[in-house]
Design a protein around this motif. Structure first.
Motif, PDB file in Angstrom:
ATOM      1  N   SER A   1      10.750   6.391  -8.424  1.00 26.63           N
ATOM      2  CA  SER A   1      10.439   6.928  -7.879  1.00 26.63           C
ATOM      3  C   SER A   1      11.008   6.002  -6.074  1.00 26.63           C
ATOM      4  CB  SER A   1       8.702   6.637  -7.293  1.00 26.63           C
ATOM      5  OG  SER A   1       8.777   6.535  -6.048  1.00 26.63           O
TER       6      SER A   1
ATOM      7  N   LYS B   1      10.101   7.205  -2.959  1.00 27.57           N
ATOM      8  CA  LYS B   1       9.964   7.501  -1.785  1.00 27.57           C
ATOM      9  C   LYS B   1       9.396   6.427  -0.151  1.00 27.57           C
ATOM     10  CE  LYS B   1       5.052   9.931  -0.528  1.00 27.57           C
ATOM     11  NZ  LYS B   1       3.797  10.008  -1.422  1.00 27.57           N
TER      12      LYS B   1
ATOM     13  N   HIS C   1      10.500   2.417  -7.718  1.00 24.79           N
ATOM     14  CA  HIS C   1       9.768   2.755  -8.514  1.00 24.79           C
ATOM     15  C   HIS C   1      10.126   2.846  -9.591  1.00 24.79           C
ATOM     16  CE1 HIS C   1       6.635  -0.123  -5.870  1.00 24.79           C
ATOM     17  NE2 HIS C   1       6.857   0.624  -4.961  1.00 24.79           N
TER      18      HIS C   1
ATOM     19  N   HIS D   1       9.466   3.831 -13.621  1.00 20.12           N
ATOM     20  CA  HIS D   1       8.327   4.564 -15.299  1.00 20.12           C
ATOM     21  C   HIS D   1       9.622   4.815 -15.733  1.00 20.12           C
ATOM     22  CE1 HIS D   1       5.368   4.277 -11.994  1.00 20.12           C
ATOM     23  NE2 HIS D   1       6.522   5.482 -10.818  1.00 20.12           N
TER      24      HIS D   1
ATOM     25  N   PRO E   1       3.604  11.361 -11.660  1.00 20.49           N
ATOM     26  CA  PRO E   1       3.676   9.707 -11.005  1.00 20.49           C
ATOM     27  C   PRO E   1       2.572   9.274 -10.388  1.00 20.49           C
ATOM     28  CG  PRO E   1       4.493  10.944  -8.928  1.00 20.49           C
ATOM     29  CD  PRO E   1       4.416  11.934 -10.645  1.00 20.49           C
TER      30      PRO E   1
ATOM     31  N   ASN F   1      -1.046   5.861  -6.350  1.00 24.02           N
ATOM     32  CA  ASN F   1      -1.090   4.708  -6.007  1.00 24.02           C
ATOM     33  C   ASN F   1       0.207   3.793  -7.071  1.00 24.02           C
ATOM     34  OD1 ASN F   1      -0.640   2.447  -4.163  1.00 24.02           O
ATOM     35  ND2 ASN F   1      -3.239   1.584  -4.500  1.00 24.02           N
ATOM     36  N   GLU F   2       1.727   3.870  -6.040  1.00 28.38           N
ATOM     37  CA  GLU F   2       2.791   3.207  -6.697  1.00 28.38           C
ATOM     38  C   GLU F   2       2.682   1.511  -6.544  1.00 28.38           C
ATOM     39  OE1 GLU F   2       4.873   4.506  -8.159  1.00 28.38           O
ATOM     40  OE2 GLU F   2       5.562   6.111  -7.421  1.00 28.38           O
ATOM     41  N   HIS F   3       1.042   1.349  -5.794  1.00 25.49           N
ATOM     42  CA  HIS F   3       1.918  -0.454  -5.639  1.00 25.49           C
ATOM     43  C   HIS F   3       0.018  -1.167  -6.766  1.00 25.49           C
ATOM     44  CE1 HIS F   3       4.176  -0.717  -2.425  1.00 25.49           C
ATOM     45  NE2 HIS F   3       3.726   0.233  -2.149  1.00 25.49           N
TER      46      HIS F   3
ATOM     47  N   PRO G   1       2.078   5.916 -15.078  1.00 22.83           N
ATOM     48  CA  PRO G   1       1.828   7.740 -14.794  1.00 22.83           C
ATOM     49  C   PRO G   1       1.534   8.833 -16.263  1.00 22.83           C
ATOM     50  CG  PRO G   1       4.010   6.166 -15.478  1.00 22.83           C
ATOM     51  CD  PRO G   1       2.910   5.554 -15.290  1.00 22.83           C
TER      52      PRO G   1
END
Length: 382
Positions: free
Chosen positions: A15, A17, A36, A38, A80, A83-85, A91
């Protein structure tokens, strides 16, 4: 997304983004902190071929095609984390289909949207026709409420056994069964018997007269843009590269021309390298070609980036335009090079004759510049 055709079973989803947020572009931040990754491991993730994002979904959802090198095609869904954090949120990897194709070894996997916006999966196996898989249910399942079919509806495209790549809504055909030509098939007319257009490959500069058996050329690799059929790069078995374009053609026909080092900076395959990889991309509306080569004997690599179009000064992004101008240097046209060479040669001859006369007069000032008359030659002639 990234994977391998053989060996490892992992598929990586990266990611980027956060890189689009300008607030992170500071000197104190590490760019890797904004990425990030995955990873998912499964035997049916081998042979990753293509990805596409679903349009009508409540959250970001991607479809993945895997199965290159084997018989069955596997269609996966990836979502995904919102919230990536958040480390507790993971995912979603889900296999939707595991279905048999019309051949034993899959060589090509891709996605395509037809003129009506319907999402299609594309697969092609050895010596078999191109197969289109209707994946529209995945985009409209929330609206229709119908159950998922056990196998996606599919149909084959006639005259597509030699497809090497997909460019927009067309398949580019070549390979060992087609010499000195290529063919184009439309994905929108899969059942038409006339869905087959042949084009002759341009002759090289050193080929004259009737072509012999050793002069027969074939297309071995193709570089395309997924959603654009106006530009295609074709690599021939003799190492030369042909540019196929449908733009700027006054006659209304596609144009095929061999790329030379003088015009584009892209020439034949150097003798020090065995093979190369071609790639096409777009930046600020400019089509860019990237070539990578590697020599395992010397362990040296070579990368070239060239613009296939004239970079317009009216580009909306001045920064990108300036960067492309510095990165993708185009060579001068052939006519300019020949004219400059003729001028240099003429000037060299003039300078050479002037220096010779100067040396002659300096050595013996009594000598005349007019040709001397040989009396003995006149007597022998009489």
């Amino acid at each position: 997304f990234g994977g391998v055709p053989r060996g490892a079973m992992e598929l990586y989803a990266v990611s980027t983004k956060a890189l689009e947020d300008n607030s992170l572009a500071t000197a104190n931040n590490n760019i890797l902190d904004s990425i990030h990754v995955h990873v998912h491991s499964d035997a049916k993730l081998k042979g990753f071929g293509a990805c596409a994002q679903l349009k009508h979904a409540s959250r970001p959802t991607y479809l993945l095609l895997t199965g290159k090198g084997i018989k069955n095609i596997h269609i996966w869904k990836f979502q995904p984390p919102l919230n990536e954090h958040d480390e507790n949120e993971t995912p979603i990897w889900e296999q939707l289909y595991d279905t048999q194709t019309n051949g034993n070894t899959i060589n090509l996997l891709s996605f395509y949207r037809n003129p009506f916006g319907k999402l299609m999966g594309v697969s092609q196996s050895d010596t078999q026709k191109l197969r289109l898989w209707d994946l529209s249910w995945e985009e409209h399942s929330e609206e229709t409420g119908k159950p998922r079919p056990k196998r996606p509806p599919h149909f084959d495209v006639v005259n597509s056994q030699g497809v090497l790549a997909i460019a927009g809504g067309y398949g580019v055909c070549g390979g060992p069964t087609m010499y000195n030509q290529l063919s184009i098939v439309s994905l929108d007319q899969p059942k038409s018997a006339y869905n087959h257009t042949e084009l002759a490959l341009p002759a090289t500069s050193n080929s004259t007269g009737r072509q012999r058996r050793g002069d027969l050329k074939q297309v071995i690799t193709v570089a395309t843009l997924p959603n654009d059929s106006n530009h295609v790069l074709l690599e021939l078995d003799d190492g030369s590269i042909v540019h196929y374009t449908t733009t700027d053609t006054k006659a209304g026909r596609p144009k095929l021309e061999i790329l030379t080092h003088e015009t584009t900076g892209i020439g034949p395959l150097p003798a020090d390298f065995w093979r190369r990889t071609l790639c096409l991309g777009q930046a600020s509306g400019v089509v860019v070609a990237a070539l990578s080569m590697y020599n395992p004997n010397t362990q040296l690599g070579h990368i070239e980036v060239r613009a296939l179009q004239t970079i317009s000064p009216s580009s909306p992004k001045t920064t990108d335009h300036q960067a492309l101008s510095n990165l993708c240097m185009r060579g001068p046209p052939d006519s300019d090079i020949k004219t400059k060479k003729k001028r240099k040669k003429k000037r060299a001859l003039e300078l050479g004759s002037e220096s010779a006369m100067t040396k002659l007069l300096d050595s013996d000032p009594t000598k005349s510049l007019s040709p001397a008359i040989d009396d003995s030659a006149i007597k022998r002639k009489k």
